[in-house]
Design an enzyme around this catalytic site. Sequence first.
Site, PDB file in Angstrom:
ATOM      1  N   GLU A 183      31.451 -12.016  34.684  1.00  0.00           N
ATOM      2  CA  GLU A 183      31.828 -10.724  35.338  1.00  0.00           C
ATOM      3  C   GLU A 183      31.596  -9.807  33.819  1.00  0.00           C
ATOM      4  O   GLU A 183      32.559  -8.749  33.899  1.00  0.00           O
ATOM      5  CB  GLU A 183      33.461 -10.952  35.522  1.00  0.00           C
ATOM      6  N   GLU A 400      30.724 -17.401  42.412  1.00  0.00           N
ATOM      7  CA  GLU A 400      31.591 -17.327  42.935  1.00  0.00           C
ATOM      8  C   GLU A 400      32.260 -16.203  43.838  1.00  0.00           C
ATOM      9  O   GLU A 400      31.248 -15.694  44.101  1.00  0.00           O
ATOM     10  CB  GLU A 400      32.651 -16.558  42.162  1.00  0.00           C
TER      11      GLU A 400
END
Length: 514
Positions: A183, A400
Amino acid sequence: MVYTNHAWSQPRKRGMDRITIFLLAATLATVRCGCDANYTRYDFPHGFAFGSGTSAYQWEGAFDEDGKKPSVWDTYVHSRNLDNGDIACDGYHKYKEDVQLMVETGLDAFRFSISWSRLIPNGRGPVNSKGLQFYRNFIHELVTHGEYEGWLNRRIIKDFTAYADVCFREFGNQVKFWTTINEANIFTIGGYDGGGTPPGRCSTCFSGNSSTEPYIVAHNLLLAHASTSRLYKQKYKDTQGGSVGFSIFAIGFRPSTNSKDDEMAVQRFKDFFFAWMLGPLTYGDYPDEMKRTIGTRLPVFTKEESEQVKGSSDFVGVIHYLAASVSDAKSKPFLPGDSRFFADMGVSLTYAGNFTAFEVQSFKLPSSDSKLYEVAPWAMEGVLEYIKQSYGNPPVYILENGKPMKQDLQLQQEDTPRVEFLHAYMGAVLKAVRNGSDTRGYFVWSFMDLYELLSGYKFSFGLYSVNFSHPHRKRSPKLSAHWYSAFLKGKTTFLASQDIMQLCLLHPLPSSFI
Ligand SMILES: *[C@@H]1O[C@H](CO)[C@@H](O)[C@H](O)[C@H]1NC(C)=O
Ligand SMILES: *[C@@H]1O[C@H](CO)[C@@H](O)[C@H](O)[C@H]1NC(C)=O
Ligand SMILES: *[C@@H]1O[C@H](CO)[C@@H](O)[C@H](O)[C@H]1NC(C)=O
Ligand SMILES: *[C@@H]1O[C@H](CO)[C@@H](O)[C@H](O)[C@H]1NC(C)=O
Ligand SMILES: *[C@@H]1O[C@H](CO)[C@@H](O)[C@H](O)[C@H]1NC(C)=O
């Protein structure tokens, strides 16, 4: 200042008196004027420095080594036969250890003194090269440790690569897919613009600078990734045959209205949120819009760096939870405390599910499950289409995706909304794949209920529940575990709740395991 320091630290008893006096004063102060004695360092102003110190004579020792001549202190204490600093703490030889102690202690700053008679032994005239070298070494040691500051310092590129080297060497024979940075965009924005995630830096935080640091950190993340990827290609790829990717937090997007301004806002959102990182990785540079807006605050890739970063990611890791409507906010005045990154981007986001940016950014998710991440499969499909069309259709892994629900063991077992969410999103992935997206994998977040970063145990994403009050942290499958398992075994993808219950009866998982 040597004289006063010296006086303080000499007779042990006096030092203790001093401490006692200090404590007494503090107590009186609290009682008498009600001053606030309950504080942490975060109550002090932005950038306030807490340090500690030594002085040359009191710490260095090596009083006659490497060309040093006596100082007034050497002469004074020798002539009176007093305790002396001939060896003192032997800092001259132990400075590296001591700097390590300073780092472990967490000092912001360090104050020390330079011995005149070590640097210029005769007081005037030639410089003692060994004395000079000592202070150079010492200062270098202080600066390299003190100014490191993690991702803000380019030194991390080398250190991160060395860390990855150990991972590749030790695990690379079995592990074939590596993601260097998780991320990356949200790590940077959260940690260095808003300050709501570690390391918690921002312009209005205790330390940090939101107008420069996010861009510096992103730059170093990209360079560290490129360096790591190059190491893998040079040293491991032939024998291990794996791949090295990069991952971003991919918010799905659409314009709030079909006005020209909001359409342009969406373009800026793509540039700042995706192309900030995928641009350099694909094309070797930041998007023009960012360069124009951020100007000199945006670091510049050298030609060599640009070539290293370009093509350094074998796949794009997508982490997708949120969908947002994007509105133009270019003319909104910038207020201190606002997100500088969002101000540069000139957009505001309204998240699907009707919760606020504050709730998202501070991880204070709303209390009702129905509001926790609206089912918006268009957002997933849109992200995959956008990556396909804008970055040369790279291999993508969805690393995810999932739905948070309130952590309530009883309710959790029948997590029908989660099943509906997953079903919808996996369908969206299929749609994108059928339309040519090179998406190669999908990972449900999360396998079991976890400690969720910043929100703790209040919300959970798991396919399996974990009883966190149970001494063995007992796991039990939720409906979603049954559903996913049946899907993985090729059984079905149907959805009606009644059918799901039926599915569980037909293909039971172990009802619980420890
Ligand atoms: C000190 O302040 C914190 C935060 O404001 C508060 O939670 C705590 O109860 C206070 N402790 C005392 C002893 O006043
Ligand atoms: C942040 O850095 C910029 C550019 O160096 C500088 O102008 C600004 O004053 C800094 N802000 C803070 C809060 O330190
Ligand atoms: C969204 O929130 C606002 C303010 O809380 C509320 O007025 C509105 O009805 C909500 N909309 C939906 C669709 O829930
Ligand atoms: C399917 O892919 C084509 C080619 O990239 C694109 O033009 C089109 O918009 C895509 N369709 C959807 C529904 O995204
Ligand atoms: C969780 O574990 C505790 C301790 O063993 C037990 O008392 C409780 O009933 C369990 N909760 C559920 C929902 O199974």
